[in-house]
Design a protein around this motif. Structure first.
Motif, PDB file in Angstrom:
ATOM      1  N   THR A 232       0.861  -1.181   0.000  1.00  0.00           N
ATOM      2  CA  THR A 232       0.000   0.000   0.000  1.00  0.00           C
ATOM      3  C   THR A 232       0.896   1.229   0.000  1.00  0.00           C
ATOM      4  O   THR A 232       1.766   1.359   0.865  1.00  0.00           O
ATOM      5  N   THR A 233       0.698   2.112  -0.953  1.00  0.00           N
ATOM      6  CA  THR A 233       1.543   3.300  -1.043  1.00  0.00           C
ATOM      7  C   THR A 233       0.690   4.563  -0.950  1.00  0.00           C
ATOM      8  O   THR A 233      -0.346   4.672  -1.621  1.00  0.00           O
ATOM      9  N   VAL A 234       1.095   5.474  -0.100  1.00  0.00           N
ATOM     10  CA  VAL A 234       0.375   6.736   0.087  1.00  0.00           C
ATOM     11  C   VAL A 234       0.831   7.698  -0.999  1.00  0.00           C
ATOM     12  O   VAL A 234       1.994   8.113  -1.022  1.00  0.00           O
ATOM     13  N   ILE A 235      -0.075   8.043  -1.904  1.00  0.00           N
ATOM     14  CA  ILE A 235       0.287   8.889  -3.037  1.00  0.00           C
ATOM     15  C   ILE A 235      -0.326  10.287  -2.943  1.00  0.00           C
ATOM     16  O   ILE A 235       0.116  11.202  -3.633  1.00  0.00           O
ATOM     17  N   THR A 236      -1.343  10.439  -2.090  1.00  0.00           N
ATOM     18  CA  THR A 236      -1.996  11.736  -1.927  1.00  0.00           C
ATOM     19  C   THR A 236      -2.250  11.950  -0.441  1.00  0.00           C
ATOM     20  O   THR A 236      -3.355  11.688   0.051  1.00  0.00           O
ATOM     21  N   PRO A 237      -1.252  12.387   0.323  1.00  0.00           N
ATOM     22  CA  PRO A 237      -1.416  12.487   1.780  1.00  0.00           C
ATOM     23  C   PRO A 237      -2.607  13.329   2.208  1.00  0.00           C
ATOM     24  O   PRO A 237      -3.243  13.039   3.230  1.00  0.00           O
ATOM     25  N   ASN A 238      -2.934  14.370   1.461  1.00  0.00           N
ATOM     26  CA  ASN A 238      -4.063  15.230   1.820  1.00  0.00           C
ATOM     27  C   ASN A 238      -5.408  14.615   1.466  1.00  0.00           C
ATOM     28  O   ASN A 238      -6.450  15.129   1.872  1.00  0.00           O
ATOM     29  N   GLY A 239      -5.383  13.556   0.706  1.00  0.00           N
ATOM     30  CA  GLY A 239      -6.623  12.876   0.362  1.00  0.00           C
ATOM     31  C   GLY A 239      -7.268  13.418  -0.892  1.00  0.00           C
ATOM     32  O   GLY A 239      -7.250  14.619  -1.152  1.00  0.00           O
ATOM     33  N   SER A 240      -7.800  12.507  -1.685  1.00  0.00           N
ATOM     34  CA  SER A 240      -8.557  12.871  -2.874  1.00  0.00           C
ATOM     35  C   SER A 240     -10.031  12.811  -2.516  1.00  0.00           C
ATOM     36  O   SER A 240     -10.564  11.753  -2.185  1.00  0.00           O
ATOM     37  N   SER A 241     -10.684  13.961  -2.571  1.00  0.00           N
ATOM     38  CA  SER A 241     -12.063  14.067  -2.098  1.00  0.00           C
ATOM     39  C   SER A 241     -13.017  13.285  -2.987  1.00  0.00           C
ATOM     40  O   SER A 241     -12.989  13.405  -4.220  1.00  0.00           O
ATOM     41  N   ARG A 242     -13.874  12.481  -2.339  1.00  0.00           N
ATOM     42  CA  ARG A 242     -14.922  11.732  -3.036  1.00  0.00           C
ATOM     43  C   ARG A 242     -16.210  11.915  -2.251  1.00  0.00           C
ATOM     44  O   ARG A 242     -16.322  11.405  -1.124  1.00  0.00           O
ATOM     45  N   PRO A 243     -17.169  12.646  -2.791  1.00  0.00           N
ATOM     46  CA  PRO A 243     -18.406  12.935  -2.051  1.00  0.00           C
ATOM     47  C   PRO A 243     -19.074  11.657  -1.536  1.00  0.00           C
ATOM     48  O   PRO A 243     -19.287  10.706  -2.273  1.00  0.00           O
ATOM     49  N   GLY A 244     -19.362  11.648  -0.238  1.00  0.00           N
ATOM     50  CA  GLY A 244     -20.052  10.515   0.357  1.00  0.00           C
ATOM     51  C   GLY A 244     -19.171   9.311   0.623  1.00  0.00           C
ATOM     52  O   GLY A 244     -19.671   8.260   1.040  1.00  0.00           O
ATOM     53  N   GLU A 245     -17.841   9.441   0.387  1.00  0.00           N
ATOM     54  CA  GLU A 245     -16.932   8.316   0.596  1.00  0.00           C
ATOM     55  C   GLU A 245     -15.719   8.783   1.401  1.00  0.00           C
ATOM     56  O   GLU A 245     -15.502   9.973   1.600  1.00  0.00           O
ATOM     57  N   PHE A 246     -14.928   7.801   1.870  1.00  0.00           N
ATOM     58  CA  PHE A 246     -13.647   8.138   2.478  1.00  0.00           C
ATOM     59  C   PHE A 246     -12.777   8.861   1.449  1.00  0.00           C
ATOM     60  O   PHE A 246     -12.806   8.535   0.267  1.00  0.00           O
ATOM     61  N   ASN A 247     -11.991   9.819   1.906  1.00  0.00           N
ATOM     62  CA  ASN A 247     -11.017  10.444   1.026  1.00  0.00           C
ATOM     63  C   ASN A 247      -9.905   9.442   0.725  1.00  0.00           C
ATOM     64  O   ASN A 247      -9.330   8.852   1.639  1.00  0.00           O
ATOM     65  N   ARG A 248      -9.589   9.276  -0.543  1.00  0.00           N
ATOM     66  CA  ARG A 248      -8.586   8.287  -0.943  1.00  0.00           C
ATOM     67  C   ARG A 248      -7.197   8.887  -0.847  1.00  0.00           C
ATOM     68  O   ARG A 248      -6.922   9.958  -1.368  1.00  0.00           O
ATOM     69  N   VAL A 249      -6.284   8.189  -0.169  1.00  0.00           N
ATOM     70  CA  VAL A 249      -4.903   8.656  -0.048  1.00  0.00           C
ATOM     71  C   VAL A 249      -3.913   7.657  -0.632  1.00  0.00           C
ATOM     72  O   VAL A 249      -2.729   7.969  -0.757  1.00  0.00           O
ATOM     73  N   ASP A 250      -4.361   6.461  -0.989  1.00  0.00           N
ATOM     74  CA  ASP A 250      -3.413   5.408  -1.337  1.00  0.00           C
ATOM     75  C   ASP A 250      -3.814   4.666  -2.601  1.00  0.00           C
ATOM     76  O   ASP A 250      -4.906   4.838  -3.134  1.00  0.00           O
ATOM     77  N   GLU A 251      -2.889   3.868  -3.080  1.00  0.00           N
ATOM     78  CA  GLU A 251      -3.152   2.870  -4.099  1.00  0.00           C
ATOM     79  C   GLU A 251      -2.249   1.681  -3.800  1.00  0.00           C
ATOM     80  O   GLU A 251      -1.581   1.644  -2.757  1.00  0.00           O
ATOM     81  N   TYR A 252      -2.216   0.709  -4.706  1.00  0.00           N
ATOM     82  CA  TYR A 252      -1.549  -0.549  -4.392  1.00  0.00           C
ATOM     83  C   TYR A 252      -0.524  -0.912  -5.468  1.00  0.00           C
ATOM     84  O   TYR A 252      -0.695  -0.606  -6.647  1.00  0.00           O
TER      85      TYR A 252
END
Length: 700
Positions: A232-252
């Protein structure tokens, strides 16, 4: 199943019953558990610029009519088409060639130019404009079993029209979105598997949560008995906003370690803060064997006294090993010195870790260090063989010497550690080190979601850090980050790794819409100039190597290690377009100039290339890795040149006679690999395996 068999026995149409039985046998032979999905076929792709030929297939260039037509005849600038139920006539200018998955292809390469930042005789990287499945088939001829690492960043299948299947963008409205993606990936992974070195190689695939679980199962099915791990790699520490969902910070990142391949360490903890690790001290091991099983009588050659100069507080020499039966008291210390013996705190006689001669060599180099004195016992430390090797290769640097002459050392880039399954360094921020880096290299241009250069570089270091001459392939090359990462890794550790990048020249839907409104389409120069190969991949790699943007200006900024981007990175790169050849022209030798780059790649992509049929009947340029015999009657001169060459690795013999070929190759020097032109080339693509049949349990 038994009840179904009984029902089949009642069918009056025995031929139909037999066909159903065959399908049932296939179902019985497949795994009960695992990934199950529909294998969509056929898969076909457009080939703008490819010649429209009788017997081939086409679609209309506009894309509104998605029917695939067979070309029945060509008369001037018009073609008669068959859709399976009726005939049609259309202008050639309105059509574009398509190739359906499973059709034999005869690929060739056309050079589009090169960029150099190194000697001509150095290894060359390659960037190929091609549909990746077709490029993989071409590379089966040149690199079967020779690739050390494949790194790919395939479409993530987000539902946002980020990839095509059969020339249609796939979105959330497609009920078969996931099965199409799996069919698309499976074909490419199965082809890529044939390129990887079965003895030791690594497959790396990046993905996000949309397909990670399906991809994991797919890799498990097609790469059994391998070590597979997910990072698991953190590519967006501030999070990518997704309405109604967890903010995505990682990919694989999925790693598949094939054969004896295993992860290599990195010079920092990928879970921590890199800046706090760079100056970590080197730990000196104790020179005294601490294990109680190591006693004097076991290794008497390692029981000898060290000479400590009591005035300088410095080790100045060593005495001869003492025989087991001789007491320590029988040895006299040199004047001004005291003796230090390998004695444990409990008084037991032990041994040193090095023989006397090696100790004296280490002492002269400063690899022995005097520690403190506790209770009348001195501590002695040394640099182990592994640490000495790290000094020699630059992983550990000598920063000075202490008052006793012992070297002062530190890790060049932090202590080597085996990476963890979560990567959380700021280096991996895709915004700062992906999008912004592309902006520096390609001012005024943008690319969706480029990878961080440093995330890709570290993934490659994990895979091939121990292989300085590794070959790395990326057939979803995108913006070219993998090639950039290979060049940067080589610059850091002195490696000579080589990359092959493959990308098509697709124009995205947003960029393509205004072009379509202007009446332009695939194949038109204005359209092709906006494609990913021409507009992004090629100019980025050129900027990386030369340090200059497409406008000729120095690339601004520096890498994280302080090196200036405008200095460029060492390497030579040639750019190619994959072409589709006619079988008859190949067999007659009329397509040699297109096949020539494949022969060059097959022989290692270094040294001069034989681009044309030689009037002398053979060609073996000085410094070339391969030679070509065009006329068997010139075999004597050719063999003489091969035997005199210090660089040739492969030879290609043009002949239709098996007996002639065998007679010629029998006289080749040991270690020179022969191939028969054009038989071996044609055989590679004619007796090609339909991978869908293989996946259904067909011949391997």
């Amino acid at each position: 199943m038994a009840y179904i068999d009984d029902l089949l026995a009642r069918l009056p149409d025995t031929e139909t019953a037999e066909e159903i039985r065959k399908e049932l046998e296939h179902l019985r032979s497949t795994k009960t558990f695992g990934l199950v999905f529909e294998r969509h076929r056929p898969e076909h792709v457009r080939l703008p610029g490819a010649e429209i030929r009788r017997g081939g297939q086409v679609v209309f260039r506009s894309g509104q009519d998605r029917t695939v037509y067979d070309v029945v005849t060509i008369d001037g600038d018009r073609a008669k088409l068959d859709d399976g139920s009726s005939y049609h006539v259309a202008d050639l200018a309105d059509l574009v060639t398509v190739v359906t998955y499973g059709q034999p292809l005869y690929p060739g390469l056309t050079s589009l130019g090169s960029t150099k930042n190194g000697p001509e005789e150095d290894l060359w990287h390659a960037v190929i404009n091609a549909e990746n499945l077709h490029a993989l088939e071409a590379l089966r001829y040149t690199h079967r079993g020779k690739v050390d690492c494949i790194y790919i960043d395939p479409p993530y299948n987000t539902g946002a029209r980020d990839w095509r299947y059969n020339n249609d963008y796939v979105d959330n409205n497609d009920a078969h979105r996931h099965s199409k993606w799996l069919a698309f990936m499976e074909r490419r992974l199965q082809a890529a598997k044939q390129l990887l070195n079965p003895e030791a190689s690594v497959l790396i695939v990046t993905i996000d949560e949309k397909e990670v679980h399906r991809l994991s199962l797919l890799l498990e099915q097609h790469f059994p008995n391998t070590l597979r791990q997910m990072v698991t790699t953190v590519i967006t520490p501030n999070g990518s906003s997704r309405p109604g969902e967890f903010n995505r910070v990682d990919e694989y990142i999925l790693f598949v370690f094939i054969g004896s391949a295993r992860p290599n360490p990195l010079p920092y903890d990928v879970l921590g803060k890199k800046e706090e690790q760079d100056k970590e001290e080197v730990r000196w091991p104790s020179f005294l064997r601490s294990d109680s099983s190591w006693k004097r009588e076991k290794r008497p050659n390692l029981f000898y006294p060290l000479y400590l100069d009591t005035w300088q507080q410095k080790i100045v020499g060593a005495g001869e090993p003492l025989a087991v039966e001789a007491p320590r008291e029988s040895v006299q210390a040199p004047q001004g010195c005291e003796l230090i013996w390998p004695i444990r705190p409990n008084g037991q006689e032990s041994i040193w870790r090095l023989g006397r001669d090696t100790f004296l060599n280490y002492l002269s180099k400063g690899y022995i260090r005097l520690g403190g004195n506790k209770g009348g016992r001195w501590s002695i430390y040394y640099l182990s063989k592994g640490l000495v090797q790290d000094i020699e290769v630059g992983k550990i640097v000598v920063t000075g010497r202490d008052a006793t002459g012992a070297v002062q050392v530190e890790y060049a880039s932090g202590k080597m550690r085996f990476p963890k399954t979560v990567w959380n360094l700021s280096d991996y921020n895709a915004g700062a080190h992906g999008r912004q880096m592309v902006g520096k290299l390609l001012p005024g241009r943008s690319f969706d979601y480029p990878k961080s250069l440093y995330a890709v570089k570290d993934a490659l270091r994990v895979a091939v850090g121990d292989k300085p001459d590794a070959l790395i392939l990326d057939f979803f090359a995108g913006s070219g980050t993998t090639g950039h990462a290979v060049a940067k890794l080589n610059a850091e550790d002195g490696g000579e790794r080589r990359f092959i990048l493959v990308t098509n020249n697709e124009v995205g839907p947003e960029q393509g819409e205004p072009l379509r409104k202007a009446g332009l389409g695939p194949g038109d120069p204005e359209w092709e100039a906006q494609g990913i190969f021409e507009n992004i991949t090629r100019p980025r790699i050129e900027a990386v190597i030369t340090g200059r943007t497409s406008e000729g200006k120095p690339v601004p900024g520096a890498y994280l290690d302080g090196s200036v981007m405008a200095d460029g990175l060492a390497g030579n790169v040639e750019f190619f377009r994959l072409d589709y050849l006619e079988r008859d022209r190949v067999s007659l030798g009329a397509a040699f100039s297109k096949i020539s780059p494949l022969l060059w790649l097959k022989a290692g992509a270094t040294g001069p290339r034989v681009d044309h049929v030689s009037p002398e009947g053979w060609a073996l340029p000085e410094g070339s890795r391969y030679g070509v015999l065009f006329e068997p009657s010139e075999v004597s001169n050719f063999l003489e040149a091969v035997q005199a060459s210090e660089t040739v690795r492969e030879v290609f013999v043009v002949t239709n006679s098996q007996a002639t070929y065998e007679r010629i190759v029998a006289d080749l020097p040991a270690g020179v690999e022969p191939s028969m032109l054009y038989r071996d080339y044609l055989k590679n693509f004619e007796i090609r395996l339909d991978l869908d049949d293989e996946l259904r349990g067909g011949p391997a």
